[in-house]
Design an enzyme around this catalytic site. Structure first.
Site, PDB file in Angstrom:
ATOM      1  N   GLU A 172     -24.457  92.457  52.196  1.00  0.00           N
ATOM      2  CA  GLU A 172     -24.185  93.875  51.958  1.00  0.00           C
ATOM      3  C   GLU A 172     -22.799  94.353  52.416  1.00  0.00           C
ATOM      4  O   GLU A 172     -22.676  95.134  53.353  1.00  0.00           O
ATOM      5  CB  GLU A 172     -25.262  94.728  52.633  1.00  0.00           C
ATOM      6  CG  GLU A 172     -26.656  94.451  52.108  1.00  0.00           C
ATOM      7  CD  GLU A 172     -27.692  95.444  52.632  1.00  0.00           C
ATOM      8  OE1 GLU A 172     -27.373  96.228  53.529  1.00  0.00           O
ATOM      9  OE2 GLU A 172     -28.827  95.424  52.125  1.00  0.00           O
TER      10      GLU A 172
ATOM     11  N   GLU B 169     -33.766  90.804  50.015  1.00  0.00           N
ATOM     12  CA  GLU B 169     -34.446  91.659  50.999  1.00  0.00           C
ATOM     13  C   GLU B 169     -35.227  92.752  50.280  1.00  0.00           C
ATOM     14  O   GLU B 169     -34.727  93.345  49.322  1.00  0.00           O
ATOM     15  CB  GLU B 169     -33.446  92.372  51.932  1.00  0.00           C
ATOM     16  CG  GLU B 169     -32.820  91.499  52.975  1.00  0.00           C
ATOM     17  CD  GLU B 169     -31.884  92.282  53.910  1.00  0.00           C
ATOM     18  OE1 GLU B 169     -32.045  93.513  54.049  1.00  0.00           O
ATOM     19  OE2 GLU B 169     -30.986  91.645  54.484  1.00  0.00           O
TER      20      GLU B 169
HETATM   21  C1  BGC Z   1     -29.786  94.796  56.165  1.00  0.00           C
HETATM   22  C2  BGC Z   1     -30.720  94.455  57.304  1.00  0.00           C
HETATM   23  C3  BGC Z   1     -31.457  95.699  57.734  1.00  0.00           C
HETATM   24  C4  BGC Z   1     -32.307  96.188  56.583  1.00  0.00           C
HETATM   25  C5  BGC Z   1     -33.116  97.428  56.878  1.00  0.00           C
HETATM   26  C6  BGC Z   1     -30.364  95.742  55.152  1.00  0.00           C
HETATM   27  O1  BGC Z   1     -29.424  96.718  54.914  1.00  0.00           O
HETATM   28  O2  BGC Z   1     -29.296  93.633  55.570  1.00  0.00           O
HETATM   29  O3  BGC Z   1     -29.986  93.879  58.337  1.00  0.00           O
HETATM   30  O4  BGC Z   1     -32.241  95.495  58.874  1.00  0.00           O
HETATM   31  O5  BGC Z   1     -31.473  96.473  55.487  1.00  0.00           O
HETATM   32  O6  BGC Z   1     -32.314  98.502  57.174  1.00  0.00           O
END
Ligand code: BGC
Length: 443
Positions: free
Chosen positions: A166, A355
């Site tokens: 990101e 993610e």
């Molecule tokens: C990031 C993580 C973060 C997650 C939740 C993403 O932006 O890669 O490190 O914990 O979102 O906020």
């Protein structure tokens, strides 16, 4: 819906990141990172929390990876702490750091879990920040030296790489808003940092490919599905276009050879002074996959007083919609819209959701956490992802964020995203119902 519906070659996984879990922040020769320093500053992090100990993963990684194994999760995405390997950012290697990641990798392989390494998940060595960090163009050399070292040391057993996590978030929050490490603010810092990060994402990819022929290389982008707050309002529509150029397009488009989205966000023209002769060509790289990280949708409203974008995000709580502790709307269709959108770009070979997950209030009762909201969140998002897959969209993987509750950056330990609960006083792990559900789903 079950696992088979996604096909046999679909990558199922779980993600975490070094600073959020490892702790041991000065152990065995590790140098400080910008997060070690930023968390010591007053009023930057929720209740003054920090990652000095975090989940003590540095000492407990075998327990945690064993949980991944027991949960039938075949792929594990984690990041390497740059300053554990190069305490000064470049130059002298800390072999104890290399050793640590070797043990992590070997334990994964012993259990039949495929390691996916994120090379940069926000924890720049502080020694490099002292030289300007991401605003200094030399970061491109520094980063590639570090990447080459990782490939040489781990590339005999690891072939899945994510170059940056990101870039929009670490440059935006860290160099424009000042709410993440290193706490820098302003357009000048941001534009320089953004251009250098974009150069690193492509040159990092080239470094990996030059050193490892069998690699599978990607990089991860944050992506929120955006809509104008008032659907038919011209100004809100314009505001949405600008925010989209900034938060969704700024890094993927130069990578695909489309340049920066200056037409829709003219302020980006000011980046010119950092762009050297061959840069536009150098920003391109044909990734094997594009990683996207999807959590929510945002509604965008025209806001004339907000500099550069004249736009605001209307918070989920102000809209009275179902939302998580992060104040992010629960809107499963956002994952469908996101992969569909990325799929429309020519040159994207494969999309992997690196993610997706949610933070809700968890209650530990009788050694059990009935986190129905998280379970539903994951299920509903997967349903929408399957819809995309069935429509022929080239999505080929899904990684849950995250294994254990951990240090959630500026929010400290307050939001809990884990499939596994952590008692931070005792470091005891308890699998939540969502974790049991993911295990059953994958069995
Ligand atoms: C990031 C993580 C973060 C997650 C939740 C993403 O932006 O890669 O490190 O914990 O979102 O906020």
């Amino acid at each position: 819906m079950n696992r088979k519906d996604f096909g046999d070659d679909f990558y199922w996984g779980i993600s975490n990141a070094a600073y959020q879990v490892e702790g041991a922040n000065t152990a065995e020769g590790k140098g400080l990172s910008i997060w070690d320093v930023f968390t010591q500053k007053r009023n930057k992090i929720f209740k003054g929390h920090n990652g000095d100990i975090a989940c003590d993963y540095y000492n407990k990684f075998t327990d945690d990876i064993y949980l991944i194994y027991q949960s039938n999760i075949p792929n594990y995405r984690f990041s390497i702490s740059w300053s554990r390997i190069f305490p000064e950012g470049i130059g002298q290697i800390n072999y104890k750091g290399i050793d640590f990641y070797n043990r992590v990798i070997e334990f994964c392989l012993e259990l039949g879990i495929e390691p996916w390494i994120t090379l940069y998940h926000w924890d720049l060595p502080e020694a490099l920040q002292k030289k300007g960090g991401w605003t200094n163009r030399d970061v491109v050399q520094w980063f590639n030296e570090y990447v080459a070292c990782c490939i040489k040391n781990f590339g005999d057993r690891v072939s899945k790489w994510i170059v940056l996590n990101e870039p929009m978030v670490f440059t935006g929050a860290g160099y424009f808003l000042g709410v993440h490490a290193p706490g820098k603010k302003g357009l000048t810092n941001f534009l320089a940092a953004a251009h250098h990060a974009a150069l690193c994402q492509s040159s990092g990819g080239r470094t990996i490919r030059s050193l490892q022929s069998q690699s599978f290389i990607g990089t991860s982008f944050s992506h929120s599905h955006l809509e104008p707050f008032r659907k038919d309002d011209k100004k809100d529509q314009m505001a949405k276009i600008k925010v989209d150029a900034l938060i969704n397009r700024l890094f993927i488009e130069p990578l695909l050879g489309l340049g920066y989205p200056v037409k829709d966000l003219p302020i980006l023209n000011r980046m010119e002074k950092y762009i050297l002769a061959d840069d536009m060509q150098d920003l391109k790289f044909d990734m094997d996959f594009v990683g996207i990280q999807v959590y929510t949708r945002e509604l965008i409203k025209h806001a004339p007083l907000i500099p550069f974008v004249q736009a605001n995000i209307v918070k989920a709580s102000d809209r009275f919609v179902h939302h998580t502790i992060m104040n992010w709307e629960v809107f499963p269709n956002s994952i469908y819209e996101a992969v569909k959108r990325i799929n429309e770009y020519k040159g994207v070979k494969q999309i992997i959701v690196t993610e997706n997950g949610a933070a809700f209030d968890d209650v530990l009762y009788n050694n059990t956490i009935s986190d129905t909201l998280r379970k539903d969140y994951l299920k509903n998002h997967l349903n929408k992802l399957l819809k995309a897959k069935n429509e022929g969209i080239k999505v080929n993987g899904y990684f849950v964020w995250t294994l254990t509750d951990n240090f959630e950056w500026a929010e400290g330990y307050n939001p809990k995203f884990g499939l596994v609960h952590v008692d931070f006083l005792t470091q005891k792990r308890t699998i939540k119902d969502s974790g049991k559900w993911y295990k059953d789903f994958l069995s």
